[in-house]
Design a protein around this motif. Structure first.
Motif, PDB file in Angstrom:
ATOM      1  N   LYS A  67       0.934  -1.307   0.007  1.00  0.00           N
ATOM      2  CA  LYS A  67      -0.088   0.197   0.152  1.00  0.00           C
ATOM      3  C   LYS A  67       0.890   1.197  -0.022  1.00  0.00           C
ATOM      4  O   LYS A  67       1.919   1.473   0.602  1.00  0.00           O
ATOM      5  CB  LYS A  67      -0.948  -0.048   1.370  1.00  0.00           C
ATOM      6  CG  LYS A  67      -1.819   1.148   1.513  1.00  0.00           C
ATOM      7  CD  LYS A  67      -3.000   1.082   0.464  1.00  0.00           C
ATOM      8  CE  LYS A  67      -3.877   2.124   0.566  1.00  0.00           C
ATOM      9  NZ  LYS A  67      -3.553   3.243  -0.234  1.00  0.00           N
ATOM     10  N   GLY A  68       0.418   2.475  -0.600  1.00  0.00           N
ATOM     11  CA  GLY A  68       1.196   3.584  -0.880  1.00  0.00           C
ATOM     12  C   GLY A  68       0.797   4.373   0.360  1.00  0.00           C
ATOM     13  O   GLY A  68      -0.193   4.468   0.898  1.00  0.00           O
ATOM     14  N   PRO A 178       5.395   1.421  -3.085  1.00  0.00           N
ATOM     15  CA  PRO A 178       4.293   0.425  -2.985  1.00  0.00           C
ATOM     16  C   PRO A 178       4.386  -0.580  -4.224  1.00  0.00           C
ATOM     17  O   PRO A 178       4.744   0.015  -5.243  1.00  0.00           O
ATOM     18  CB  PRO A 178       3.174   1.223  -2.941  1.00  0.00           C
ATOM     19  CG  PRO A 178       3.631   2.839  -3.410  1.00  0.00           C
ATOM     20  CD  PRO A 178       5.076   2.592  -3.533  1.00  0.00           C
ATOM     21  N   GLY A 179       3.625  -1.653  -3.946  1.00  0.00           N
ATOM     22  CA  GLY A 179       3.215  -2.351  -5.093  1.00  0.00           C
ATOM     23  C   GLY A 179       4.014  -3.693  -4.905  1.00  0.00           C
ATOM     24  O   GLY A 179       4.564  -4.005  -3.947  1.00  0.00           O
ATOM     25  N   THR A 180       3.789  -4.636  -5.997  1.00  0.00           N
ATOM     26  CA  THR A 180       4.645  -5.845  -6.022  1.00  0.00           C
ATOM     27  C   THR A 180       5.097  -5.932  -7.445  1.00  0.00           C
ATOM     28  O   THR A 180       4.460  -6.876  -8.042  1.00  0.00           O
ATOM     29  CB  THR A 180       3.728  -7.063  -5.468  1.00  0.00           C
ATOM     30  OG1 THR A 180       2.704  -6.848  -6.294  1.00  0.00           O
ATOM     31  CG2 THR A 180       3.221  -7.123  -4.161  1.00  0.00           C
ATOM     32  N   SER A 181       5.897  -5.106  -7.846  1.00  0.00           N
ATOM     33  CA  SER A 181       6.275  -5.311  -9.227  1.00  0.00           C
ATOM     34  C   SER A 181       7.969  -5.274  -9.464  1.00  0.00           C
ATOM     35  O   SER A 181       8.523  -5.900  -8.490  1.00  0.00           O
ATOM     36  CB  SER A 181       5.651  -4.084  -9.762  1.00  0.00           C
ATOM     37  OG  SER A 181       5.810  -3.941 -11.281  1.00  0.00           O
ATOM     38  N   ASP A 212      -4.002  -4.750   0.568  1.00  0.00           N
ATOM     39  CA  ASP A 212      -2.830  -4.462  -0.264  1.00  0.00           C
ATOM     40  C   ASP A 212      -1.503  -5.141   0.213  1.00  0.00           C
ATOM     41  O   ASP A 212      -0.900  -5.789  -0.580  1.00  0.00           O
ATOM     42  CB  ASP A 212      -2.509  -3.170  -0.610  1.00  0.00           C
ATOM     43  CG  ASP A 212      -3.309  -2.579  -1.602  1.00  0.00           C
ATOM     44  OD1 ASP A 212      -3.443  -1.453  -1.999  1.00  0.00           O
ATOM     45  OD2 ASP A 212      -4.252  -3.335  -2.228  1.00  0.00           O
TER      46      ASP A 212
ATOM     47  N   GLY B  26       1.907   7.916  -3.211  1.00  0.00           N
ATOM     48  CA  GLY B  26       0.937   6.898  -2.894  1.00  0.00           C
ATOM     49  C   GLY B  26       0.377   7.397  -1.606  1.00  0.00           C
ATOM     50  O   GLY B  26       0.786   8.334  -0.896  1.00  0.00           O
ATOM     51  N   GLY B  27      -0.878   6.847  -1.388  1.00  0.00           N
ATOM     52  CA  GLY B  27      -1.625   6.760  -0.174  1.00  0.00           C
ATOM     53  C   GLY B  27      -2.203   8.382   0.046  1.00  0.00           C
ATOM     54  O   GLY B  27      -2.530   8.890   1.262  1.00  0.00           O
ATOM     55  N   CYS B  56      -1.623  -3.715  -8.980  1.00  0.00           N
ATOM     56  CA  CYS B  56      -1.040  -4.318  -7.676  1.00  0.00           C
ATOM     57  C   CYS B  56      -2.043  -4.169  -6.625  1.00  0.00           C
ATOM     58  O   CYS B  56      -1.963  -4.780  -5.616  1.00  0.00           O
ATOM     59  CB  CYS B  56       0.563  -3.710  -7.295  1.00  0.00           C
ATOM     60  SG  CYS B  56       1.536  -3.965  -8.848  1.00  0.00           S
ATOM     61  N   VAL B 105      -0.508  -9.736  -7.841  1.00  0.00           N
ATOM     62  CA  VAL B 105      -0.085  -9.474  -8.904  1.00  0.00           C
ATOM     63  C   VAL B 105       1.488  -9.129  -9.031  1.00  0.00           C
ATOM     64  O   VAL B 105       1.723  -8.026  -9.000  1.00  0.00           O
ATOM     65  CB  VAL B 105      -1.080  -8.471  -9.641  1.00  0.00           C
ATOM     66  CG1 VAL B 105      -0.750  -8.228 -10.982  1.00  0.00           C
ATOM     67  CG2 VAL B 105      -2.653  -9.246  -9.757  1.00  0.00           C
ATOM     68  N   TRP B 107       3.854  -8.995 -11.293  1.00  0.00           N
ATOM     69  CA  TRP B 107       4.119  -8.767 -12.525  1.00  0.00           C
ATOM     70  C   TRP B 107       5.196  -7.643 -12.995  1.00  0.00           C
ATOM     71  O   TRP B 107       5.163  -6.546 -12.305  1.00  0.00           O
ATOM     72  CB  TRP B 107       2.942  -8.187 -13.447  1.00  0.00           C
ATOM     73  CG  TRP B 107       1.792  -9.468 -13.595  1.00  0.00           C
ATOM     74  CD1 TRP B 107       1.810 -10.474 -12.973  1.00  0.00           C
ATOM     75  CD2 TRP B 107       0.547  -9.266 -14.138  1.00  0.00           C
ATOM     76  NE1 TRP B 107       0.651 -11.330 -13.315  1.00  0.00           N
ATOM     77  CE2 TRP B 107      -0.159 -10.252 -13.956  1.00  0.00           C
ATOM     78  CE3 TRP B 107      -0.032  -8.341 -14.803  1.00  0.00           C
ATOM     79  CZ2 TRP B 107      -1.366 -10.804 -14.512  1.00  0.00           C
ATOM     80  CZ3 TRP B 107      -1.567  -8.706 -15.336  1.00  0.00           C
ATOM     81  CH2 TRP B 107      -1.954  -9.575 -15.209  1.00  0.00           C
ATOM     82  N   LYS B 112       2.203  -5.841 -17.319  1.00  0.00           N
ATOM     83  CA  LYS B 112       1.334  -4.733 -16.778  1.00  0.00           C
ATOM     84  C   LYS B 112       0.835  -4.030 -17.962  1.00  0.00           C
ATOM     85  O   LYS B 112      -0.314  -3.628 -18.174  1.00  0.00           O
ATOM     86  CB  LYS B 112       1.846  -3.843 -15.690  1.00  0.00           C
ATOM     87  CG  LYS B 112       2.077  -4.672 -14.416  1.00  0.00           C
ATOM     88  CD  LYS B 112       2.395  -3.583 -13.491  1.00  0.00           C
ATOM     89  CE  LYS B 112       3.662  -3.062 -13.449  1.00  0.00           C
ATOM     90  NZ  LYS B 112       4.043  -2.223 -12.147  1.00  0.00           N
TER      91      LYS B 112
END
Lengths: 322, 272
Positions: A67-68, A178-181, A212, B26-27, B56, B105, B107, B112
């Motif tokens: 999460k951001g 943030p993220g899963t990249s 997230d 973010g956020g 994501c 996800v 990727w 993406k």
């Protein structure tokens, strides 16, 4: 083979990608046959080079979320400050948020840019024993945007790990976006032959965040990255006037505590919302030094102690015997 | 001659306006404000769609309480999920395509980019007044992909940029502004979210995330300042529970702020 060769087309998937040589963008590329033969998917020699580099780094901690805006950079910065408050320890903070590098500002190092996109990869020092590296230092203006696709970001992360002269370190903390990249896969991949102590996962109490964060936890499990524990940030706000607590980001599904129970993880602690934290970050100062007696500072210290204890107790047998 | 363009050019043809919701940071509340602006526009009688390209961290399905619906295909492509029988609010998110809501996800960029291309061209939106596109933070694959694909299909009206007041946020949003300028994306305006917290017990206002950054950023970059939205636990709870905040709290100052921004946005895109 460079991840994106200089003669590659615009949407090159990267030579190490599963799709190397096979995407529509690959048509007509001079490297297409080489890529589709699988030759470029041999293990990247950088992985061993980085492992060699990392031999002088005792403990490596990733700060993740999924999460951001939950406070990863804030936490990473203050973890670095807290660990470096012991003058006998050498600490470094690596910021791999390529698009949104907040660490230079939070560490009071804004304006340490070198003119033009520089290849200079010397870390900047906040204290004698606290080094920082971020793409922010390589940008000449606060308006510069890093509009890079995945493969180019991966290349930068590889350089940060392999080509920065970190020296001997007790702790290397890695702040992530943030993220899963790309950034997350790259960090784990490039450090795969070096031992990562584990990840600290940051969340805020509400389900919109936890949703997230659970994905990030699954990512860690998939890539076999140990999780040191979870920090619940922005956990309640105490009004400075009437002292009542408001749950601005309400833990409607039980917050981090319930998530940790369900996923068998350690809740390292909760940090309350405190306007002075954001102010310190904006001014590039350590909140721990600015407001040492606050409940938030106490929460941070307790969490840092737990992290240190984890790192010291999880040293592999070969290292502790010697 | 692009056969794909010919086959797919129908899907955005009846969408009057397309607006991206960006940040860089973010956020800050992109998904929250995308949802609230969509609800506000719907309340003023518009047919609205939301495209959630945060692969994501797809938050919008939960915010609109649509759960885990099945996504169907028709001749023109994917049928969006409607939040009501009147079909006044349509949604497409990768959240709908995941078997397991906790599945990550994981990727890399090229994958993406490919999915976003499909999302932009293969959703059968039908007639819409406004399509809002929620994005993840950053200036990377998703943003380039959505912009490139939208430009092929349709005029993009522009982008709203969300920030919170503090310098750590506006610092990232400045870079997003550069992204907009470099890609020729019109900046419709800047919204400052989490702009002060009024204690429900004693009404004292605390500037938890500092103050004034949004307006300063607008001045600094020559952008329109669309307004500010306060930190409101009633809004965050509403979003958590997937409730329509606008219906539940029509008299709140927060709704008034959001509605004002929605109306300014509408005026701006209807009179470019």
């Amino acid at each position: 083979m460079a991840d994106i060769p200089s003669d590659a087309p615009q949407h090159c998937p990267g030579t190490a990608s599963e799709q190397a040589g096979k995407t529509s963008a690959c048509q007509g590329c001079p490297n297409q046959n080489l890529c589709s033969s699988g030759a470029t998917k041999a293990p990247d020699p950088a992985i061993e080079e980085i492992a060699e580099k990392m031999l002088t780094v005792k403990h490596k901690i990733l700060v993740l979320s999924g999460k951001g805006g939950v406070g990863k950079s804030t936490f990473s910065a203050h973890l670095a400050h807290a660990l470096a408050s012991d003058a006998t320890k050498e600490v470094a903070l690596l910021d791999v948020d390529i698009c949104g590098p907040s660490i230079p500002r939070i560490m009071g190092l804004e304006g340490e840019q070198v003119a033009g996109l520089s290849l200079c990869l010397s870390p900047r020092y906040v204290e004698d024993n606290l080094a920082v590296m971020s793409i922010g230092f390589l940008l000449s203006s606060p308006d510069d945007a890093v509009i890079w696709r995945g493969p180019k970001k991966n290349g930068m992360i590889k350089q940060f790990l392999r080509d920065v002269d970190w020296g001997e370190l007790d702790y290397l903390i890695v702040d992530t976006p943030p993220g899963t990249s790309d950034e997350h896969l790259s960090i784990v991949q490039y450090l795969s032959s070096a031992r990562i102590d584990g990840a600290v996962i940051i969340t805020t109490p509400q389900e919109v965040s936890l949703q997230d964060v659970r994905k990030e936890i699954r990512f860690c499990q998939k890539v076999q990255l140990p999780i040191i524990g979870v920090v619940e940030n922005m956990s309640g706000f105490v009004c400075p006037k009437c002292k009542n607590t408001s749950q601005i980001f309400p833990p409607t599904t039980g917050g981090a505590e319930r998530m940790c129970e369900e996923m068998n993880l350690t809740l390292l602690g909760r940090v309350p919302l405190d306007p002075r934290i954001g102010k310190s970050c904006d001014e590039g100062k350590s909140f721990l030094t600015e407001v040492p007696d606050s409940p938030a500072a106490a929460a941070y210290h307790s969490i840092v102690q737990s992290i240190q204890a984890y790192c010291l107790s999880h040293v592999p047998r070969e290292e502790s015997a010697g | 001659f692009d056969v794909n363009l010919m086959l797919n050019c129908g899907n955005l043809a009846q969408v009057q306006h397309v607006v991206l919701i960006l940040s860089g940071k973010g956020g800050v509340g992109k998904s929250t404000l995308t949802t609230e602006l969509a609800l506000a526009l719907r309340h003023s009688g518009k047919k609205v769609g939301i495209l959630d390209v945060d692969l994501c961290g797809p938050s919008i399905p939960r915010m609109l309480s649509v759960g885990k619906p099945e996504v169907h295909q028709c001749d023109l492509g994917w049928v969006p999920v409607y939040t009501d029988a009147q079909k006044s609010l349509a949604l497409m998110s990768i959240g709908f395509l995941l078997e397991d809501p906790d599945e990550a996800v994981v990727w890399r960029g090229p994958k993406k980019t490919a999915l976003i291309g499909q999302f932009v061209s293969d959703v059968a939106w039908g007639e819409l007044d406004v399509l809002l596109v929620d994005t993840p933070p950053g200036t990377s694959d998703e943003h380039l992909a959505v912009l490139e694909n939208l430009k092929k299909q349709h005029k993009v009206d522009g982008a709203i940029l969300i920030t919170t007041p503090q310098a750590v946020s506006t610092g990232d949003v400045r870079r997003e502004i550069t992204f907009c300028k470099k890609t020729g994306l019109r900046i419709l305006g800047i919204v400052e979210n989490m702009s002060g917290f009024v204690c429900p017990h004693c009404s004292e206002c605390s500037n938890i995330f500092s103050k004034g950054g949004g307006e300063e950023l607008a001045k600094l970059t020559g952008s329109v300042y669309l307004g500010s939205v306060p930190l409101d636990p009633l809004l965050t709870t509403s979003i958590e529970e997937g409730k329509d905040f606008i219906q539940t709290f029509p008299d709140s100052a927060t709704f008034s702020a959001i509605n004002s921004i929605a109306q300014t946005l509408l005026t701006s895109i209807q009179n470019p």
